[in-house]
Design an enzyme around this catalytic site. Structure first.
Site, short mmCIF file in Angstrom:
data_model
loop_
_atom_site.label_atom_id
_atom_site.label_comp_id
_atom_site.label_asym_id
_atom_site.label_seq_id
_atom_site.Cartn_x
_atom_site.Cartn_y
_atom_site.Cartn_z
N CYS A 218 0.84 -1.20 0.00
CA CYS A 218 0.00 0.00 0.00
C CYS A 218 0.88 1.25 0.00
CB CYS A 218 -0.97 -0.04 1.18
SG CYS A 218 -2.38 1.08 0.95
N HIS B 63 -3.45 -5.52 1.12
CA HIS B 63 -3.38 -5.87 2.53
C HIS B 63 -3.86 -7.32 2.70
CE1 HIS B 63 -2.50 -1.83 3.90
NE2 HIS B 63 -3.52 -1.35 3.20
#
Length: 503
Positions: free
Chosen positions: A337, A438
């Protein structure tokens, strides 16, 4: 008219005293007894968040509690989520959607709106379940904040929920924690608190019996139990406080291999790496002060709520040079991310998503650049990496488009809708990679693939990994709580109709 679910509230004498763990335990215990249970935390402050099946964002702690309750997570379980972006400001996520960026002062001006939204979310949960376990936030006796409280005693009063107060004996002063909390609140709120759970006890429990007697005599309220410290299972932590100020770690030449995670100032979703901590044969450590990275088999740049600010921090502290040197020497780097965004050439913020509009130089290790922009992406994502199936979740403000021939994974569905997309980037030498996924390591097969890419393919990854390991841990937590908390006394606080069902 549908009967509303009963409620039980778990509040605390302070932050990180164990409220989340107690709620998680109660969710699994009552779910095991056949009740439809759901967790609820009106307001959470954390950069550890996740995505629901509907594509809404909520705190990871309530997702963990929903897993323990064996129900699908829903943003009604955490209607207000504050994601800090500075010491005085946060992004406010309301009912699963980014709502506003607010300073502390601005936020408190919205409290009545947020309280109304939180009550409505709780009412919806109560119409679909038998029992709601409420969690408080921080201390329930912060006298300067109580007038604007939407998550502690005021919410418990709205829910007509008896309150269990959790105190942490490990940090010391447990008697003052309990008695001091009661002394700070008015008599009607003292009456809401029905008893206590003392958490994180070490040593011989029998030696604490005089302390239990003193608390009960002094307060006139029951100590429902004393939870000993546990090490034989692991429950995801709610707050990054558990990884604050890590000590420098220097792997010895003859010790097991180590993987480093850089502890960024605005780190988010550090629970992504919990599955790696469970592996035998390697060690995962967090590093904050710049240090020699050559002994580490891999280095991970985690998610962050403030990519540009943390890029400046990397440069100012000397981390940037350390990371570039590590990569030049053939080290393995993974960015997730915000960490993925950092590995690219530039992070552009034309609309001032993270502060003043501008452009920040990335590490230049991947041929990508990121443009930060709304709306926020929040998806549950099905993907494959070289044909290996995985499922993760995406939470990011911005877009990063790699060359298709260097994309890392193929994306097949987002929030249940089929697509043909790609995500992430793989450097030309195969040693540097980044992704928005994630939960990457929740899949044993994906974990094996990544370990193999770093030269750690010999490390065994068994089936008890990710969600399966978490579910076993919830059972172990429930057994631990049942052994040390008087669940029957807690059950006696519930309405008679519910008690009858539990007999």
């Amino acid at each position: 008219m549908t009967q509303k679910a009963a409620c039980l509230a778990v509040l605390g004498t302070g932050s990180d005293v164990g409220k989340s763990v107690v709620v998680t335990a109660l969710c699994r215990i009552f779910a095991n007894r056949g009740l439809r249970v759901a967790p609820f935390k009106a307001q959470n402050m954390s950069n550890n968040s996740g995505v629901t099946p509907e594509g809404a964002e909520m705190g990871r702690a309530q997702i963990v509690q929903a897993e323990a309750a064996r129900v699908a997570p829903h943003c009604d379980m955490n209607p207000v989520l504050l994601k800090p972006v500075s010491d005085v400001g946060s992004q406010v996520v309301l009912n699963g959607v980014a709502w506003m960026d607010a300073s502390s002062q601005t936020f408190y001006g919205k409290k009545e709106v947020l309280f109304a939204e939180s009550k409505a979310a709780l009412d919806r949960l109560r119409s679909a379940h038998d029992l709601i376990i409420l969690e408080g936030a921080g201390s329930c006796a912060e006298v300067n904040l109580m007038a604007c409280d939407i998550v502690n005693l005021r919410m418990a009063a709205y829910a007509e929920a008896p309150v269990v107060l959790v105190a942490d004996i490990d940090r010391g002063g447990v008697f003052a924690q309990i008695v001091g909390t009661l002394a700070c609140i008015p008599a009607e709120q003292q009456a809401q608190i029905r008893g206590f759970v003392v958490n994180r006890f070490r040593g011989d429990l029998s030696l604490f019996q005089p302390g239990i007697d003193w608390i009960e005599q002094r307060t006139g309220k029951k100590v429902f139990g004393v939870l000993p410290w546990y090490k034989h299972f692991r429950i995801e932590a709610e707050d990054a406080v558990v990884i604050e100020s890590p000590r420098p770690f220097h792997p010895a030449a003859d010790s097991e291999p180590a993987i480093a995670v850089v502890r960024l100032p605005h780190i988010s979703n550090f629970t992504d790496f919990d599955p790696l901590t469970q592996l035998d044969g390697c060690r995962l450590v967090y590093v904050e002060q710049p240090q020699e990275l050559a002994p580490f088999r891999a280095v991970i740049l985690p998610g962050t709520k403030a990519t540009c600010a943390d890029l400046h921090w990397l440069a100012a502290t000397g981390w940037r040079d350390r990371l570039l040197g590590y990569a030049a020497a053939g080290g393995h780097l993974l960015g997730i991310c915000g960490g993925y965004q950092m590995l690219g050439t530039w992070v552009r913020d034309p609309d001032g998503i993270e502060g003043e509009p501008g452009t920040t130089a990335g590490l230049g290790l991947l041929p990508v650049e990121t443009v930060l922009k709304a709306p926020k992406t929040t998806t549950l994502t099905d993907f494959t990496w070289e044909g290996i199936a995985g499922r993760g979740y995406e939470i990011h403000m911005g877009r990063t488009d790699p060359p298709r021939e260097q994309s890392l994974v193929a994306v097949h569905a987002r929030n249940g809708e089929a697509c043909a997309d790609h995500d992430g980037c793989l450097g030309e030498d195969g040693r540097v990679m980044g992704t928005y996924m994630h939960g990457l390591f929740d899949s044993p097969a994906i974990t094996r693939r990544w370990l193999a890419s770093t030269g750690l393919g010999a490390i065994e990854v068994d089936r008890l990994h990710g969600p399966t390991a978490r579910d076993q841990a919830y059972e172990q937590l429930a057994a631990h709580a049942l052994a040390h908390i008087d669940i029957e006394a807690l059950t006696a606080l519930l309405p008679a109709s519910l008690r009858e069902r539990l007999r």
